[in-house]
Enzyme design. Structure first.
Site, PDB file in Angstrom:
ATOM      1  N   ILE A 256      27.070  10.193  52.820  1.00  0.00           N
ATOM      2  CA  ILE A 256      25.759  10.372  52.206  1.00  0.00           C
ATOM      3  C   ILE A 256      25.775  11.688  51.437  1.00  0.00           C
ATOM      4  CG2 ILE A 256      23.282  10.412  52.564  1.00  0.00           C
ATOM      5  CD1 ILE A 256      24.735   7.841  53.559  1.00  0.00           C
ATOM      6  N   LYS A 257      25.387  11.635  50.172  1.00  0.00           N
ATOM      7  CA  LYS A 257      25.409  12.833  49.326  1.00  0.00           C
ATOM      8  C   LYS A 257      24.089  13.584  49.438  1.00  0.00           C
ATOM      9  CE  LYS A 257      27.614  12.691  45.308  1.00  0.00           C
ATOM     10  NZ  LYS A 257      28.041  12.276  43.953  1.00  0.00           N
TER      11      LYS A 257
END
Length: 366
Positions: free
Chosen positions: A137-138
């Site tokens: 997840i960025k």
């Protein structure tokens, strides 16, 4: 052997920076087989371009339109479908390397860049929704993002920290990763959580060079084209200090992996510079280079491969001093760049939602 695949011999992992439906459903398989591609990243700008062009997403858009989903819900359906496909193609790489690589990244909504709780909540939601161990997840490295990064790591969520330009911010991000892992260690939980720190490169030269051109002196012109690589090398110098010393020793002993530096924005923006400049000058161990297809093609054709990342560090410090001697502080440059990056992704996200709504109207039954 493919020049891209040879990067692996130097401890650098090649990733692709151009996730589209066509890539996610097949093209990535060829990049993995032929060039040893070990990961994929995505962001709202990439998705906006992919969805605005062609008809690859039309069939799924018809489905979500029939369910009367909102444009936002439609976006997440489309994006997570691409992410899931790419993650499944990379899963054999992930398994073969015992979880050391083979990741695909999806970014939280840009409008959460200044919302710590909202970022944590959406990171958990995406992690649970995708339910694959090789997803990241960025989260952007904003003031609100850094505590969210620590909490997400402590929750066992793989994180790709994005939009980093500053060495000082890099150090804070690395220590947020360490702090999150240590919370897990103290609770007796596994520290097998993956993370990369995406440090943006070419945009630094674009901004610094513009300021130097405005100054226009011989000394200013001589400092052009040096700041980005120097800045990245200094970030890697901090990486070796934090993860190679006592600060990480207990976690290393418990089986934790380092948070690799990921070089982002490695395409060359200035045609006066070598088109593989930012790839060639940042080759070294425990790193990732995420490249768009045009940079991959150029590097395959004429890239030169040798370990360069930890070479000439004195020259890197000198290059930054030369820029700052002109009255251009890296603190100012990097602060402007992260603000511009958040704004750019937010704009792309808004345009993407508009594109989805427009296409939904076109594809809706009469």
């Amino acid at each position: 052997m493919s020049a891209i695949k040879q990067l692996i011999d130097f401890g650098q992992s090649p990733w692709n920076d151009n996730l589209t439906r066509a890539l996610a459903t097949g093209g990535l398989r060829d990049l993995i087989a032929e060039h040893g591609m070990r990961g994929v990243t995505s962001n709202p700008t990439i998705f906006e371009k992919a969805m605005a062009q062609g008809n690859d997403y039309d069939a799924q858009l018809r489905e979500v339109t029939a369910r009367a989903e909102s444009p936002i819900d439609a976006y997440w359906d489309l994006v997570t479908t691409d992410i899931a496909h790419a993650a499944d193609l990379l899963r054999p790489t992930f398994d073969e390397l015992d979880g050391a690589d083979g990741f695909v990244s999806v970014e939280v909504s840009p409008d959460l860049a200044h919302d710590t709780d909202g970022t944590i909540s959406q990171a958990k939601e995406l992690w649970d929704r995708l339910d694959r161990p090789n997803v990241m997840i960025k989260i952007p490295a904003t003031e609100a993002g850094i505590p969210a990064i620590e909490d997400a790591i402590a929750e066992g969520i793989n994180i790709n920290v994005t939009l980093m330009f500053s060495v000082d911010i890099y150090r804070r991000v690395a220590r947020a990763y360490v702090a999150g892992l240590r919370r897990r260690l103290e609770r007796g939980e596994s520290v097998n959580v993956a993370s990369v720190a995406s440090f943006f490169v070419s945009r630094v030269d674009t901004k610094v060079d513009r300021y130097l051109d405005e100054i226009g002196t011989d000394q200013a012109r001589a400092a052009r084209g040096r700041a980005a690589i120097a800045n990245a090398k200094m970030a890697y110098e901090s990486f070796t200090e934090i993860f190679g010393g006592e600060e990480f020793a207990d976690l290393r002993a418990a089986g934790a992996r380092v948070q690799r530096c990921l070089w982002a924005s490695t395409s060359t923006k200035n045609p006066d510079y070598r088109d593989v400049l930012y790839v060639e000058e940042l080759i070294g161990p425990d790193t990732v280079d995420t490249m768009p297809l045009e940079t991959i093609t150029a590097f395959l054709d004429h890239g030169h491969i040798e370990r360069t990342l930890d070479r000439d560090l004195d020259h890197a410090h000198e290059a930054i001093r030369a820029v700052e001697a002109q009255g251009i502080t890296m603190e100012r440059v990097t602060a402007e760049l992260i603000d511009e990056g958040v704004s750019s992704f937010s704009k792309s996200f808004d345009e993407l939602i508009e594109t989805i709504e427009s296409k939904r109207e076109e594809l809706a039954p009469a």
